[in-house]
Design a protein around this motif. Sequence first.
Motif, PDB file in Angstrom:
ATOM      1  N   LYS A 229      -3.771 -43.970  -6.124  1.00  0.00           N
ATOM      2  CA  LYS A 229      -3.718 -43.638  -4.703  1.00  0.00           C
ATOM      3  C   LYS A 229      -2.937 -42.335  -4.524  1.00  0.00           C
ATOM      4  CE  LYS A 229      -3.893 -48.383  -2.905  1.00  0.00           C
ATOM      5  NZ  LYS A 229      -3.215 -49.395  -2.058  1.00  0.00           N
ATOM      6  N   ILE A 230      -3.494 -41.469  -3.705  1.00  0.00           N
ATOM      7  CA  ILE A 230      -2.860 -40.191  -3.401  1.00  0.00           C
ATOM      8  C   ILE A 230      -2.671 -40.088  -1.896  1.00  0.00           C
ATOM      9  CG2 ILE A 230      -3.086 -37.675  -3.512  1.00  0.00           C
ATOM     10  CD1 ILE A 230      -4.834 -38.068  -5.979  1.00  0.00           C
ATOM     11  N   HIS A 231      -1.500 -39.631  -1.491  1.00  0.00           N
ATOM     12  CA  HIS A 231      -1.197 -39.458  -0.067  1.00  0.00           C
ATOM     13  C   HIS A 231      -0.552 -38.086   0.111  1.00  0.00           C
ATOM     14  CE1 HIS A 231       0.723 -41.308   3.829  1.00  0.00           C
ATOM     15  NE2 HIS A 231      -0.015 -40.233   4.065  1.00  0.00           N
ATOM     16  N   ALA A 232      -1.220 -37.199   0.835  1.00  0.00           N
ATOM     17  CA  ALA A 232      -0.707 -35.852   1.070  1.00  0.00           C
ATOM     18  C   ALA A 232      -0.535 -35.618   2.562  1.00  0.00           C
ATOM     19  CB  ALA A 232      -1.661 -34.817   0.483  1.00  0.00           C
ATOM     20  N   HIS A 233       0.500 -34.875   2.912  1.00  0.00           N
ATOM     21  CA  HIS A 233       0.800 -34.607   4.320  1.00  0.00           C
ATOM     22  C   HIS A 233       1.214 -33.152   4.476  1.00  0.00           C
ATOM     23  CE1 HIS A 233       3.510 -35.332   8.078  1.00  0.00           C
ATOM     24  NE2 HIS A 233       2.282 -35.011   8.437  1.00  0.00           N
ATOM     25  N   SER A 234       0.544 -32.456   5.383  1.00  0.00           N
ATOM     26  CA  SER A 234       0.896 -31.074   5.708  1.00  0.00           C
ATOM     27  C   SER A 234       1.034 -30.967   7.219  1.00  0.00           C
ATOM     28  CB  SER A 234      -0.195 -30.109   5.209  1.00  0.00           C
ATOM     29  OG  SER A 234       0.099 -28.780   5.592  1.00  0.00           O
ATOM     30  N   PHE A 235       2.134 -30.362   7.669  1.00  0.00           N
ATOM     31  CA  PHE A 235       2.365 -30.308   9.111  1.00  0.00           C
ATOM     32  C   PHE A 235       2.853 -28.935   9.558  1.00  0.00           C
ATOM     33  CE2 PHE A 235       5.800 -32.233   6.778  1.00  0.00           C
ATOM     34  CZ  PHE A 235       6.971 -31.662   7.245  1.00  0.00           C
ATOM     35  N   GLU A 236       2.349 -27.877   8.929  1.00  0.00           N
ATOM     36  CA  GLU A 236       2.629 -26.509   9.371  1.00  0.00           C
ATOM     37  C   GLU A 236       1.475 -26.052  10.250  1.00  0.00           C
ATOM     38  OE1 GLU A 236       3.943 -22.153   7.609  1.00  0.00           O
ATOM     39  OE2 GLU A 236       3.047 -23.635   6.276  1.00  0.00           O
ATOM     40  N   ASN A 237       1.782 -25.737  11.507  1.00  0.00           N
ATOM     41  CA  ASN A 237       0.752 -25.360  12.483  1.00  0.00           C
ATOM     42  C   ASN A 237      -0.314 -26.442  12.616  1.00  0.00           C
ATOM     43  OD1 ASN A 237       1.977 -22.842  12.951  1.00  0.00           O
ATOM     44  ND2 ASN A 237       0.933 -21.937  11.189  1.00  0.00           N
TER      45      ASN A 237
ATOM     46  N   LYS B 179      10.981 -28.888   4.213  1.00  0.00           N
ATOM     47  CA  LYS B 179      11.311 -27.572   4.771  1.00  0.00           C
ATOM     48  C   LYS B 179      10.136 -26.614   4.675  1.00  0.00           C
ATOM     49  CE  LYS B 179      16.310 -27.793   4.003  1.00  0.00           C
ATOM     50  NZ  LYS B 179      17.491 -27.157   3.359  1.00  0.00           N
ATOM     51  N   GLN B 180       9.232 -26.898   3.740  1.00  0.00           N
ATOM     52  CA  GLN B 180       8.012 -26.098   3.611  1.00  0.00           C
ATOM     53  C   GLN B 180       6.813 -26.799   4.274  1.00  0.00           C
ATOM     54  OE1 GLN B 180      10.135 -26.480   0.729  1.00  0.00           O
ATOM     55  NE2 GLN B 180      11.002 -24.530   1.435  1.00  0.00           N
ATOM     56  N   TYR B 181       7.096 -27.866   5.008  1.00  0.00           N
ATOM     57  CA  TYR B 181       6.107 -28.565   5.830  1.00  0.00           C
ATOM     58  C   TYR B 181       5.016 -29.284   5.023  1.00  0.00           C
ATOM     59  CZ  TYR B 181       8.263 -25.368   9.151  1.00  0.00           C
ATOM     60  OH  TYR B 181       9.173 -24.657   9.892  1.00  0.00           O
ATOM     61  N   HIS B 182       5.349 -29.797   3.863  1.00  0.00           N
ATOM     62  CA  HIS B 182       4.362 -30.593   3.138  1.00  0.00           C
ATOM     63  C   HIS B 182       5.049 -31.584   2.204  1.00  0.00           C
ATOM     64  CE1 HIS B 182       4.989 -27.296   0.153  1.00  0.00           C
ATOM     65  NE2 HIS B 182       4.856 -28.284  -0.707  1.00  0.00           N
ATOM     66  N   ALA B 183       4.318 -32.635   1.883  1.00  0.00           N
ATOM     67  CA  ALA B 183       4.808 -33.658   0.963  1.00  0.00           C
ATOM     68  C   ALA B 183       3.601 -34.403   0.414  1.00  0.00           C
ATOM     69  CB  ALA B 183       5.752 -34.633   1.675  1.00  0.00           C
ATOM     70  N   GLY B 184       3.787 -35.014  -0.759  1.00  0.00           N
ATOM     71  CA  GLY B 184       2.680 -35.758  -1.344  1.00  0.00           C
ATOM     72  C   GLY B 184       3.175 -36.750  -2.380  1.00  0.00           C
ATOM     73  N   SER B 185       2.369 -37.786  -2.602  1.00  0.00           N
ATOM     74  CA  SER B 185       2.719 -38.782  -3.610  1.00  0.00           C
ATOM     75  C   SER B 185       1.480 -39.211  -4.387  1.00  0.00           C
ATOM     76  CB  SER B 185       3.367 -40.011  -2.955  1.00  0.00           C
ATOM     77  OG  SER B 185       2.443 -40.685  -2.126  1.00  0.00           O
ATOM     78  N   TRP B 186       1.725 -39.693  -5.598  1.00  0.00           N
ATOM     79  CA  TRP B 186       0.674 -40.174  -6.490  1.00  0.00           C
ATOM     80  C   TRP B 186       1.175 -41.479  -7.090  1.00  0.00           C
ATOM     81  CZ3 TRP B 186      -3.527 -37.492  -9.417  1.00  0.00           C
ATOM     82  CH2 TRP B 186      -3.949 -38.190 -10.548  1.00  0.00           C
ATOM     83  N   VAL B 187       0.411 -42.551  -6.931  1.00  0.00           N
ATOM     84  CA  VAL B 187       0.787 -43.818  -7.543  1.00  0.00           C
ATOM     85  C   VAL B 187      -0.413 -44.364  -8.301  1.00  0.00           C
ATOM     86  CG1 VAL B 187       0.277 -45.081  -5.400  1.00  0.00           C
ATOM     87  CG2 VAL B 187       1.656 -46.158  -7.191  1.00  0.00           C
ATOM     88  N   ALA B 188      -0.174 -44.681  -9.554  1.00  0.00           N
ATOM     89  CA  ALA B 188      -1.202 -45.277 -10.407  1.00  0.00           C
ATOM     90  C   ALA B 188      -0.721 -46.650 -10.856  1.00  0.00           C
ATOM     91  CB  ALA B 188      -1.485 -44.385 -11.609  1.00  0.00           C
ATOM     92  N   ARG B 189      -1.588 -47.619 -10.742  1.00  0.00           N
ATOM     93  CA  ARG B 189      -1.271 -48.979 -11.186  1.00  0.00           C
ATOM     94  C   ARG B 189      -2.271 -49.360 -12.272  1.00  0.00           C
ATOM     95  NH1 ARG B 189       2.055 -51.385  -7.150  1.00  0.00           N
ATOM     96  NH2 ARG B 189       2.020 -50.227  -5.190  1.00  0.00           N
ATOM     97  N   TYR B 190      -1.747 -49.776 -13.421  1.00  0.00           N
ATOM     98  CA  TYR B 190      -2.598 -50.139 -14.547  1.00  0.00           C
ATOM     99  C   TYR B 190      -2.299 -51.569 -14.988  1.00  0.00           C
ATOM    100  CZ  TYR B 190      -2.682 -45.016 -14.816  1.00  0.00           C
ATOM    101  OH  TYR B 190      -2.768 -43.679 -14.526  1.00  0.00           O
ATOM    102  N   THR B 191      -3.354 -52.267 -15.388  1.00  0.00           N
ATOM    103  CA  THR B 191      -3.211 -53.594 -15.981  1.00  0.00           C
ATOM    104  C   THR B 191      -3.825 -53.566 -17.367  1.00  0.00           C
ATOM    105  OG1 THR B 191      -3.300 -54.706 -13.832  1.00  0.00           O
ATOM    106  CG2 THR B 191      -3.771 -56.038 -15.780  1.00  0.00           C
ATOM    107  N   ILE B 192      -3.018 -53.934 -18.359  1.00  0.00           N
ATOM    108  CA  ILE B 192      -3.449 -53.934 -19.761  1.00  0.00           C
ATOM    109  C   ILE B 192      -3.462 -55.377 -20.248  1.00  0.00           C
ATOM    110  CG2 ILE B 192      -2.915 -53.105 -22.088  1.00  0.00           C
ATOM    111  CD1 ILE B 192      -1.341 -50.814 -20.714  1.00  0.00           C
TER     112      ILE B 192
END
Length: 259
Positions: A160-168, A132-145
């Motif tokens: 990995k980071i994925h950001a999306h903004s779609f206002e104007n 509703k505010q025209y944005h979204a984002g995600s953060w995923v970290a994968r670790y191997t110990i």
Amino acid sequence: MSDEQFQIVERLLLSSPPGQFQQLVSTLQFILEDSATDGGTAPILNRESIQQIQNTYNSTTGREALVLSQSKNDQGDDDNSNDFGKELKRSLKNYLEKHYSSKGVESDFFMKASDDGSTYDIILYAERIKLKQYHAGSWVARYTIVNSDNSITTMNGTVKIHAHSFENGNVQIKSETELPTAAIENTNSSDLVEGIVTQIQKWDEECVLQPLHGVYQDMSTDIMKKMRRVMPVTRTRFDWNVEGHRFVKAVGADMKGKH
């Protein structure tokens, strides 16, 4: 629908921004239904194929951490981890609550150990969906110990980071960071867990956040400047008023006619 059409649909769904998989499914179903109505073949984007694609989407984006964790909670978590595994889970949970608990953020992690307990794979996922505010984002970290017999534990991973903004507009930014291998002294379980969480925080700050901060700082002076039209050597913006140029051209032609 042909195999080629289905592959196109699958690629579109797998590339959907955070929080928008279902919206894209609905849009594609509407388009495909219209295509079938106009004489095309009937779409096969049914419940089974959608679930199959969504499972792949969750796996590739890391969102499976939310799904798997929720599934374990629903079924009752009969944790059979050893003491180290249980302590690491508690510390990771505390780390998430401290660093990934801002308003509107949904986060969780999933950890899987090898049969002999020497290797641990961790997925840490967080997303903030504000459509509703025209944005979204995600953060995923994968670790191997990897625990070895020489009192040294090694760690590596990716973020990995994925950001999306779609206002104007409609802008997506994707970032992937390979984390350098780190060695942690493995003297006892508590110190090892503390060292692992400390290393994760160090990676977050030094390998991911600081470089991104530098990118944002240079955004207006470097990146955006390269995307804009370069000004002429006169440092004067060109006037794109078509009517004005037509008037000047007509006046010039009239003056030549009089001479």
